[in-house]
Scaffold this motif. Structure first.
Motif, PDB file in Angstrom:
ATOM      1  N   ILE A   9       0.839  -1.190   0.000  1.00 48.69           N
ATOM      2  CA  ILE A   9       0.000   0.000   0.000  1.00 48.69           C
ATOM      3  C   ILE A   9       0.879   1.247   0.000  1.00 48.69           C
ATOM      4  CG2 ILE A   9      -1.729   1.334   1.305  1.00 48.69           C
ATOM      5  CD1 ILE A   9      -2.837  -1.259   0.209  1.00 48.69           C
ATOM      6  N   THR A  10       0.565   2.218  -0.845  1.00 48.35           N
ATOM      7  CA  THR A  10       1.323   3.467  -0.846  1.00 48.35           C
ATOM      8  C   THR A  10       0.420   4.653  -0.554  1.00 48.35           C
ATOM      9  OG1 THR A  10       1.112   3.688  -3.263  1.00 48.35           O
ATOM     10  CG2 THR A  10       3.099   2.609  -2.418  1.00 48.35           C
ATOM     11  N   PHE A  11       1.034   5.687  -0.018  1.00 49.85           N
ATOM     12  CA  PHE A  11       0.360   6.953   0.262  1.00 49.85           C
ATOM     13  C   PHE A  11       1.004   8.038  -0.586  1.00 49.85           C
ATOM     14  CE2 PHE A  11      -1.179   4.458   3.641  1.00 49.85           C
ATOM     15  CZ  PHE A  11      -2.205   5.124   4.312  1.00 49.85           C
ATOM     16  N   GLU A  12       0.187   8.721  -1.373  1.00 48.02           N
ATOM     17  CA  GLU A  12       0.693   9.753  -2.278  1.00 48.02           C
ATOM     18  C   GLU A  12      -0.068  11.056  -2.075  1.00 48.02           C
ATOM     19  OE1 GLU A  12       3.167   9.827  -4.401  1.00 48.02           O
ATOM     20  OE2 GLU A  12       3.740   7.709  -4.609  1.00 48.02           O
ATOM     21  N   GLY A  13       0.529  12.143  -2.519  1.00 47.70           N
ATOM     22  CA  GLY A  13      -0.135  13.437  -2.444  1.00 47.70           C
ATOM     23  C   GLY A  13       0.860  14.562  -2.309  1.00 47.70           C
ATOM     24  N   ILE A  14       0.329  15.749  -2.386  1.00 46.92           N
ATOM     25  CA  ILE A  14       1.149  16.954  -2.340  1.00 46.92           C
ATOM     26  C   ILE A  14       1.680  17.198  -0.926  1.00 46.92           C
ATOM     27  CG2 ILE A  14      -0.747  18.534  -1.829  1.00 46.92           C
ATOM     28  CD1 ILE A  14       0.493  20.268  -4.192  1.00 46.92           C
ATOM     29  N   GLU A  15       2.712  18.040  -0.830  1.00 47.51           N
ATOM     30  CA  GLU A  15       3.284  18.389   0.467  1.00 47.51           C
ATOM     31  C   GLU A  15       2.196  18.951   1.386  1.00 47.51           C
ATOM     32  OE1 GLU A  15       6.567  17.648   0.442  1.00 47.51           O
ATOM     33  OE2 GLU A  15       6.296  17.233  -1.684  1.00 47.51           O
ATOM     34  N   GLY A  16       2.221  18.548   2.650  1.00 50.01           N
ATOM     35  CA  GLY A  16       1.298  19.102   3.626  1.00 50.01           C
ATOM     36  C   GLY A  16      -0.110  18.542   3.584  1.00 50.01           C
ATOM     37  N   SER A  17      -0.318  17.468   2.842  1.00 52.23           N
ATOM     38  CA  SER A  17      -1.670  16.914   2.704  1.00 52.23           C
ATOM     39  C   SER A  17      -2.063  15.988   3.848  1.00 52.23           C
ATOM     40  CB  SER A  17      -1.802  16.162   1.377  1.00 52.23           C
ATOM     41  OG  SER A  17      -0.906  15.067   1.325  1.00 52.23           O
ATOM     42  N   GLY A  18      -1.108  15.606   4.675  1.00 52.76           N
ATOM     43  CA  GLY A  18      -1.392  14.722   5.799  1.00 52.76           C
ATOM     44  C   GLY A  18      -1.162  13.251   5.512  1.00 52.76           C
ATOM     45  N   LYS A  19      -0.651  12.918   4.342  1.00 52.60           N
ATOM     46  CA  LYS A  19      -0.466  11.520   3.958  1.00 52.60           C
ATOM     47  C   LYS A  19       0.537  10.795   4.863  1.00 52.60           C
ATOM     48  CE  LYS A  19       3.212  12.521   0.805  1.00 52.60           C
ATOM     49  NZ  LYS A  19       4.164  12.140   1.871  1.00 52.60           N
ATOM     50  N   SER A  20       1.611  11.475   5.256  1.00 44.45           N
ATOM     51  CA  SER A  20       2.624  10.827   6.102  1.00 44.45           C
ATOM     52  C   SER A  20       2.042  10.471   7.463  1.00 44.45           C
ATOM     53  CB  SER A  20       3.841  11.738   6.279  1.00 44.45           C
ATOM     54  OG  SER A  20       4.451  12.001   5.031  1.00 44.45           O
ATOM     55  N   TYR A  21       1.288  11.397   8.024  1.00 44.72           N
ATOM     56  CA  TYR A  21       0.644  11.154   9.320  1.00 44.72           C
ATOM     57  C   TYR A  21      -0.311   9.970   9.223  1.00 44.72           C
ATOM     58  CZ  TYR A  21      -2.300  11.864  13.417  1.00 44.72           C
ATOM     59  OH  TYR A  21      -3.009  11.679  14.583  1.00 44.72           O
ATOM     60  N   GLN A  22      -1.121   9.940   8.179  1.00 45.58           N
ATOM     61  CA  GLN A  22      -2.108   8.867   8.031  1.00 45.58           C
ATOM     62  C   GLN A  22      -1.441   7.530   7.725  1.00 45.58           C
ATOM     63  OE1 GLN A  22      -5.241   8.750   8.706  1.00 45.58           O
ATOM     64  NE2 GLN A  22      -5.877  10.884   8.865  1.00 45.58           N
ATOM     65  N   SER A  23      -0.338   7.544   7.006  1.00 42.71           N
ATOM     66  CA  SER A  23       0.355   6.277   6.728  1.00 42.71           C
ATOM     67  C   SER A  23       0.905   5.681   8.016  1.00 42.71           C
ATOM     68  CB  SER A  23       1.476   6.485   5.701  1.00 42.71           C
ATOM     69  OG  SER A  23       2.566   7.199   6.253  1.00 42.71           O
ATOM     70  N   ARG A  24       1.422   6.534   8.889  1.00 43.44           N
ATOM     71  CA  ARG A  24       1.935   6.068  10.179  1.00 43.44           C
ATOM     72  C   ARG A  24       0.792   5.602  11.080  1.00 43.44           C
ATOM     73  NH1 ARG A  24       6.513   4.067  11.918  1.00 43.44           N
ATOM     74  NH2 ARG A  24       7.623   5.637  10.659  1.00 43.44           N
ATOM     75  N   LYS A  25      -0.330   6.287  11.016  1.00 46.46           N
ATOM     76  CA  LYS A  25      -1.511   5.909  11.811  1.00 46.46           C
ATOM     77  C   LYS A  25      -2.018   4.530  11.389  1.00 46.46           C
ATOM     78  CE  LYS A  25      -5.709   8.205  13.552  1.00 46.46           C
ATOM     79  NZ  LYS A  25      -5.242   8.293  14.949  1.00 46.46           N
ATOM     80  N   LEU A  26      -2.029   4.278  10.085  1.00 51.26           N
ATOM     81  CA  LEU A  26      -2.425   2.957   9.591  1.00 51.26           C
ATOM     82  C   LEU A  26      -1.455   1.886  10.075  1.00 51.26           C
ATOM     83  CD1 LEU A  26      -4.142   1.046   7.852  1.00 51.26           C
ATOM     84  CD2 LEU A  26      -2.692   1.685   5.897  1.00 51.26           C
TER      85      LEU A  26
END
Length: 205
Positions: A9-26
């Motif tokens: 599973i990958t998380f993509e998106g623009i800077e500041g979109s919250g993807k990194s936080y949500q990937s860690r939460k998952l």
């Protein structure tokens, strides 16, 4: 390609979109479920790839676009062969904060290397190795700029102007027209975004 029950599973998106936080939460959620899971990122994931990441994301850099994309391919090859594939072979869920789609957008579209040229390199060098599913975080440019003003640690992309972020959004729009992508409205609350992600993962595992 993958063992039964393994999932990339990958998380993509623009800077500041919250993807990194949500990937860690998952990752934390899956870990609590006592399922095999790893969390990684791109560029990065291995010692060599992290070294190349630092060169690529330096605010002051004399690396041209051809050199940059080849460095990304080298980092990704090392990441796939030493982290991602071994984990999938053991039946793990692999969560990556960014992967090949970022290259197609940032280097391919925004920096004018060409999306199709970037995809061809990925196909020829990396055997077109792609995730099962990609969560794509969408957020308007105005909201992105507002969020980035409050970010403490900045890379070279965080400091660029509105047109750059517009182009990133356009790039993701161009590449996300197949069923692999699950689009996330990044302006929604953290809890509602997380709920959508968890519901999707539950259907997959």
């Amino acid at each position: 390609m993958y063992k039964k029950r393994s999932l990339f599973i990958t998380f993509e998106g623009i800077e500041g979109s919250g993807k990194s936080y949500q990937s860690r939460k998952l990752f934390n959620k899956i870990k609590k479920m006592k399922l095999p899971v790893i969390h990684t990122r791109e560029p990065g994931g291995t010692k060599l790839a992290e070294f190349l990441r630092n060169l690529i994301l330096k605010i002051k850099s004399d690396i041209n676009i051809e050199e940059e994309i080849l460095m990304l391919m080298a980092a990704r090859s090392h990441h796939i062969n030493n982290i991602i594939k071994p984990a999938l072979d053991k039946g793990s869920l692999v969560i990556s904060d960014r992967f090949a789609d970022s290259t197609f957008v940032y280097q391919g579209h925004v920096n004018n290397f060409g999306i199709q040229k970037a995809k061809s390199l990925h196909k020829n060098i990396l055997n077109n190795f792609l995730p099962h599913k990609t969560f794509l975080f969408n957020l308007s440019t105005s909201k992105i700029i507002a969020r980035l003003k409050n970010r403490r640690s900045k890379n070279k992309y965080d400091k660029l102007e509105r047109n750059f972020h517009d182009q990133v959004n356009r790039g993701y729009e161009l590449i996300s027209k197949n069923k692999r992508f699950i689009k996330i409205d990044a302006s929604k609350s953290i809890s509602s975004i997380n709920k959508k992600i968890i519901n999707t993962i539950n259907l997959l595992i």
